[in-house]
Design an enzyme around this catalytic site. Structure first.
Site, PDB file in Angstrom:
ATOM      1  N   ASP A  45       0.905  -1.077   0.066  1.00 28.43           N
ATOM      2  CA  ASP A  45       0.029  -0.075  -0.118  1.00 28.43           C
ATOM      3  C   ASP A  45       0.885   1.207   0.044  1.00 28.43           C
ATOM      4  O   ASP A  45       1.625   1.433   1.028  1.00 28.43           O
ATOM      5  CB  ASP A  45      -0.875  -0.098   1.270  1.00 28.43           C
ATOM      6  CG  ASP A  45      -1.991   1.092   1.229  1.00 28.43           C
ATOM      7  OD1 ASP A  45      -1.625   2.399   0.906  1.00 28.43           O
ATOM      8  OD2 ASP A  45      -3.055   0.930   1.643  1.00 28.43           O
ATOM      9  N   HIS A  46       1.067   1.891  -1.098  1.00 28.13           N
ATOM     10  CA  HIS A  46       2.149   2.990  -1.171  1.00 28.13           C
ATOM     11  C   HIS A  46       1.797   3.953  -0.130  1.00 28.13           C
ATOM     12  O   HIS A  46       2.805   4.817   0.283  1.00 28.13           O
ATOM     13  CB  HIS A  46       2.140   3.637  -2.680  1.00 28.13           C
ATOM     14  CG  HIS A  46       1.183   4.559  -2.992  1.00 28.13           C
ATOM     15  ND1 HIS A  46      -0.159   4.278  -3.311  1.00 28.13           N
ATOM     16  CD2 HIS A  46       1.226   5.863  -2.981  1.00 28.13           C
ATOM     17  CE1 HIS A  46      -1.119   5.545  -3.840  1.00 28.13           C
ATOM     18  NE2 HIS A  46       0.185   6.508  -3.531  1.00 28.13           N
ATOM     19  N   HIS A  93      -5.664   2.828   1.370  1.00 30.58           N
ATOM     20  CA  HIS A  93      -4.989   4.018   1.868  1.00 30.58           C
ATOM     21  C   HIS A  93      -5.736   4.446   2.949  1.00 30.58           C
ATOM     22  O   HIS A  93      -5.105   4.834   4.058  1.00 30.58           O
ATOM     23  CB  HIS A  93      -4.833   5.054   0.836  1.00 30.58           C
ATOM     24  CG  HIS A  93      -4.309   4.578  -0.604  1.00 30.58           C
ATOM     25  ND1 HIS A  93      -3.522   3.500  -0.503  1.00 30.58           N
ATOM     26  CD2 HIS A  93      -4.559   4.973  -1.556  1.00 30.58           C
ATOM     27  CE1 HIS A  93      -3.036   3.422  -1.813  1.00 30.58           C
ATOM     28  NE2 HIS A  93      -3.945   3.995  -2.649  1.00 30.58           N
TER      29      HIS A  93
END
Ligand code: BG6
Length: 493
Positions: free
Chosen positions: A180-181, A243
């Site tokens: 999950d960036h 996110h």
């Protein structure tokens, strides 16, 4: 102690011809090399269907992409170092012959493999299956084999469960890195440091002092070229289970016993699992609301409506904005709502979390012009101007007691300068050294989907009433303002 450089290894990027590779992975590798965080014995193999003009073509493309995305002052030595280590396999992802070719390319290289699935999600189970059949996933003789799975991880709770099961049939959990960036962003990680590395915040971090928490992830951009994908996703799927749930869990978690991956992720999971499941009637009555942008003005320029974007249906019911209220059933947060909103084509680009404290218990300044005490808020600005600010009341100079909210501010750039990192550096590096702290467990992915599933179910059979319902360049639809107003609260401007 964390290692400062990984063991010799090979990174295999599936979908190497795509956007993620050129915009983020290639610049991250460049930055890692510059920071001396890559092993000397290192190689990158691109695996994709795209005809890039063979191995030479791939090297040229990689170096051109670096010039475009790192900037013209890109260091030529670093580019040469990287391109000398590149090779390419052109193949469909479901063709065994491609994996045989990959095996040949891997021969003579380090035997620790990192497989990065930067492809369309329909290949997330297929590629590991093929790698397994080719004998490339088995860890033996101390050599590691790891797989990074990009988002979207499933498109609802059942499909995320199925993908977890498919992966678990082939790989050990310690080999699976669900990325999950948002967790690669320094400021997101800083939420933990701020909460648990200081003693001033934690005593206040509970229902006794906090009125509510609000999280805004606003983007100025529209769907750009991604209309095709977005039509199958929408803002809820695209941003919330992943996110935004990461942000919620970091804000809400209990202090872990250590900074070890299992300890941190166990506490994050507990926080997500404490979120009270939304009931269909709550969703129907507006505890979760959606919007879609119409034409408007962004940065002084007219921009089209979502329905006029490329590859978007003219009567699309897909939401580009979502807001919702969640409550947590646990000791720390009982009665403290978490309000979340995210949207495209909003007035500003900002990702921020506001901890809104309760007002002072009584108005000491009763016999003065002060009628209402302001509320203190702690704002964690995660992007673009990373920093933290605390709003407190101050006396306006003069003979009368008058108060005004003022801001105490810390800006990252003032202390640490601007970083050119993409956020993927940390994640790639952590994967290479085998640290899963910043990657999601199977349970956490499912817990994120479980939160939004009642909304997906309700919206699936109920058409949105009026779309578009907010102009591009605004703060979203009226129903989001009402969501807060019903509770006597408002979104922070
Ligand atoms: C991606 C979404 O995961 O995150 C995009 O698919 C979104 O739609 C992006 O624009 C936002 O990321 P960031 O880092 O720009 O906040």
């Amino acid at each position: 102690m964390r290692p400062t450089a990984p063991e010799p290894c090979v990174l295999v990027i599936f979908g190497a011809g795509g956007d993620l590779t050129k915009r983020l992975l290639a610049p991250s590798l460049y930055n890692l090399r510059r920071a001396k965080r890559l092993p000397e014995d290192f190689a990158v193999i691109g695996f994709a269907r795209t005809d890039v003009g063979g191995e030479e073509g791939f090297r040229k493309k990689f170096s051109d992409d670096l010039k475009e995305f790192v900037g013209q002052d890109v260091d030529a030595g670093t580019v040469d170092w990287l391109t000398a280590r590149l090779s390419y396999v052109r193949s469909p992802f479901d063709n065994q012959a491609g994996y045989e070719e990959l095996k040949q390319k891997l021969a003579g290289k380090p035997q620790n493999y990192l497989f990065y699935l930067a492809t369309a999600p329909e290949y997330f189970a297929e590629i590991p299956r093929q790698l397994h059949t080719a004998g490339l996933t088995e860890e033996c003789g101390g050599k590691w084999r790891r797989v990074i799975v990009e988002k979207p991880f499933g498109r609802d709770l059942p499909s995320a469960r199925k993908l977890n099961q498919d992966l678990a049939a082939i790989l050990k959990e310690s080999q699976i890195y669900r990325i999950d960036h948002y967790l690669g962003k320094e400021t997101v990680q800083n939420i933990m440091v701020m909460r648990f590395g200081n003693s001033v915040f934690e005593p206040l971090w509970n229902r006794r002092y906090i009125d509510h928490v609000q999280i805004t992830v606003a983007e100025k951009v529209g769907v750009e070229t991604r209309g095709g994908y977005y039509e199958t996703a929408g803002a809820l799927r695209d941003m919330v289970p992943n996110h935004i749930m990461q942000l919620v869990s970091l804000a809400a978690m209990e202090p872990p016993n250590s900074f070890d991956a299992n300890a941190v992720r166990t506490e994050q999971l507990k926080a997500l699992q404490a979120i009270a499941p939304l009931k269909p009637e709550e969703v129907a009555s507006g505890i979760a609301v959606r919007g879609q942008y119409g034409a408007g003005v962004v940065d002084g320029k007219p921009v089209p409506a979502y329905r006029d974007e490329p590859r978007v249906a003219k009567d699309s019911p897909v939401e580009t904005f979502v807001a919702m209220k969640l409550v947590m059933d646990n000791w720390r947060w009982a009665g403290v709502p978490f309000y979340l909103r995210t949207g495209k084509r909003m007035a500003e680009r900002t990702t921020e979390m506001t901890i809104q404290f309760r007002p002072a218990p009584f108005v000491l300044f009763r016999d003065t012009p002060v009628e209402q005490m302001g509320e203190n808020s702690l704002v964690l600005q995660l992007q673009p101007n990373e920093g933290i600010s605390l709003e407190v009341e101050a006396k306006v100079p003069g003979p009368e007691i008058q108060m005004k909210p003022v801001e105490m501010k810390f800006a990252y750039a003032d202390y640490f300068g601007k970083s050119s990192n993409t956020g993927y550096e940390t994640l790639l590096f952590d994967c290479m050294i085998g640290d899963q702290t910043l990657f999601k467990t199977a349970e956490a992915v499912e817990a994120g989907w479980a939160v939004v599933q009642p909304v997906l179910d309700e919206w699936a059979h109920k058409k949105p009433e009026v779309f578009p319902n907010y102009p591009a360049g605004s703060w979203g639809p009226e129903c989001a303002t009402e969501l807060m107003a019903r509770d006597g609260r408002r979104w922070r401007k």
